[in-house]
Design an enzyme around this catalytic site. Structure first.
Site, mmCIF file in Angstrom:
data_model
loop_
_atom_site.group_PDB
_atom_site.id
_atom_site.type_symbol
_atom_site.label_atom_id
_atom_site.label_comp_id
_atom_site.label_asym_id
_atom_site.label_seq_id
_atom_site.Cartn_x
_atom_site.Cartn_y
_atom_site.Cartn_z
ATOM 1 N N SER A 56 24.030 -4.208 -52.401
ATOM 2 C CA SER A 56 24.914 -4.754 -51.363
ATOM 3 C C SER A 56 26.284 -5.054 -51.970
ATOM 4 O O SER A 56 27.265 -5.234 -51.255
ATOM 5 C CB SER A 56 24.306 -6.031 -50.752
ATOM 6 O OG SER A 56 23.870 -6.908 -51.768
ATOM 7 N N ASP A 79 19.348 -3.854 -58.967
ATOM 8 C CA ASP A 79 18.970 -2.968 -57.859
ATOM 9 C C ASP A 79 19.348 -1.530 -58.220
ATOM 10 O O ASP A 79 20.526 -1.239 -58.488
ATOM 11 C CB ASP A 79 19.771 -3.412 -56.624
ATOM 12 C CG ASP A 79 19.076 -3.064 -55.330
ATOM 13 O OD1 ASP A 79 17.974 -2.522 -55.366
ATOM 14 O OD2 ASP A 79 19.671 -3.383 -54.272
ATOM 15 N N GLU A 132 12.248 -5.990 -45.581
ATOM 16 C CA GLU A 132 13.531 -6.193 -44.896
ATOM 17 C C GLU A 132 13.433 -5.832 -43.414
ATOM 18 O O GLU A 132 12.977 -4.733 -43.054
ATOM 19 C CB GLU A 132 14.641 -5.360 -45.577
ATOM 20 C CG GLU A 132 15.995 -5.537 -44.889
ATOM 21 C CD GLU A 132 17.186 -5.131 -45.741
ATOM 22 O OE1 GLU A 132 17.017 -4.846 -46.938
ATOM 23 O OE2 GLU A 132 18.303 -5.121 -45.191
HETATM 24 O O1 KIV Z 1 21.186 -5.015 -51.981
HETATM 25 C C1 KIV Z 1 20.699 -6.089 -51.628
HETATM 26 O O2 KIV Z 1 21.368 -7.126 -51.601
HETATM 27 C C2 KIV Z 1 19.298 -6.095 -51.241
HETATM 28 C C3 KIV Z 1 18.747 -7.351 -50.640
HETATM 29 C C4 KIV Z 1 19.417 -7.758 -49.428
HETATM 30 C C5 KIV Z 1 17.289 -7.317 -50.503
HETATM 31 O O3 KIV Z 1 18.633 -5.135 -51.413
#
Ligand code: KIV
Length: 278
Positions: free
Chosen positions: A47, A85, A184
């Site tokens: 994100s 991530d 999600e």
């Molecule tokens: O990228 C992100 O912030 C996420 C979360 C919202 C789970 O994957």
């Protein structure tokens, strides 16, 4: 000083009925504040692309951008449990790429684990990552990297077939070695069922209160990102208008020569002008 959490400690929280708090972080200043407030897990989410880098989706985010920000998060919170991530394209090509890129989060950025999006299709990769010593969080339901294939940013698992599939995918991710799963944007009832069906913690975002933990994008919950606010986000404060008000005051004080005043200026030796012959 707080002791850094472990994968086993996080899994044990579910067994002990302790809710797990997760927030996103992208820089050292924020990670330091979140760690000081005792957040259980800091997620360097992709994100990043939307709330910090100004992209329209998470798809353009690169590994180098993720490593750059994850390293900053680690510097700001040396004792926090940090999850990196895996961005789009960093794990879909083949297992070797997934292990090399997952490994970068651990080796270069000091992350404790990685997260990747997907259900059955990523189970093989996930297994290989875990076998290579990389702890993994799964992510099913609305998976933003492939949102176009899901018909946009929509609630998932609303019909019986997709709900069944999601329960099976959660089980498969646990079986493949994930130590937690992000759920999600799914109905609260389904979030609760999945949480009861697997032994690893579920971390919900728009998945109801029946999950074992919750995650939000920090910029959303602090009211700092107002381009798009999903309905499941609760804003705990509204920083954007406060920041705007502060900046408007700064502008007018500078323009009116009110700032800096004596209290915010350094004094010099007395009679400086005279000593300089001016
Ligand atoms: O990228 C992100 O912030 C996420 C979360 C919202 C789970 O994957």
């Amino acid at each position: 000083m707080l002791k850094r959490k472990t994968v086993a400690g996080i899994v044990a929280m579910k067994k002990m009925g302790e809710k797990i708090t997760v927030l996103t972080a992208y820089d050292a200043g924020m990670s330091s504040m979140l760690a000081a407030a005792d957040v259980d897990i800091l997620l360097v989410g992709d994100s990043l692309g939307m709330v910090v880098l100004g992209y329209d989706s998470t798809v353009p985010v690169t590994m180098d951008e993720m490593i750059h920000h994850a390293s900053a998060v680690r510097r700001g919170a040396p004792d926090a449990f940090v999850v990196g991530d895996m961005p789009f394209g960093s794990y879909q090509t083949d297992t070797r790429d997934a292990i090399l890129n997952g490994g970068r989060f651990l080796k270069e950025a000091g992350c404790d684990a990685v997260k990747l999006e997907g259900g059955f299709e990523v189970c093989g990769t996930l297994k290989s990552l875990v076998r290579a010593g990389i702890s993994v969080v799964g992510h099913i339901g609305l998976t933003p990297q492939t949102a176009t294939q899901l018909g946009g940013y929509k609630v998932q698992g609303r019909d019986i077939e997709s709900a069944k599939k999601m329960i099976a995918e959660a089980r498969a991710l646990e079986e493949a070695g994930a130590f937690a799963v992000v759920l999600e944007c799914i109905p609260g009832e389904l979030g609760k069922i999945i949480s009861e069906e697997i032994t690893i913690p579920t971390i919900g975002i728009g998945a109801g209160g029946g999950c074992d933990g919750q995650v939000l994008v920090t910029h959303d919950m602090l009211g700092m990102f107002d381009k798009f606010i999903p309905s499941f986000v609760k804003s705990y404060c509204s920083l954007a208008p406060m920041i705007k008000e502060a900046v408007v005051s700064y502008n007018s004080e500078v323009r009116d020569s009110i700032f800096p005043d004596e209290a915010h200026s350094f004094s010099s030796v007395s009679d400086l002008r005279k000593l300089l012959g001016m």
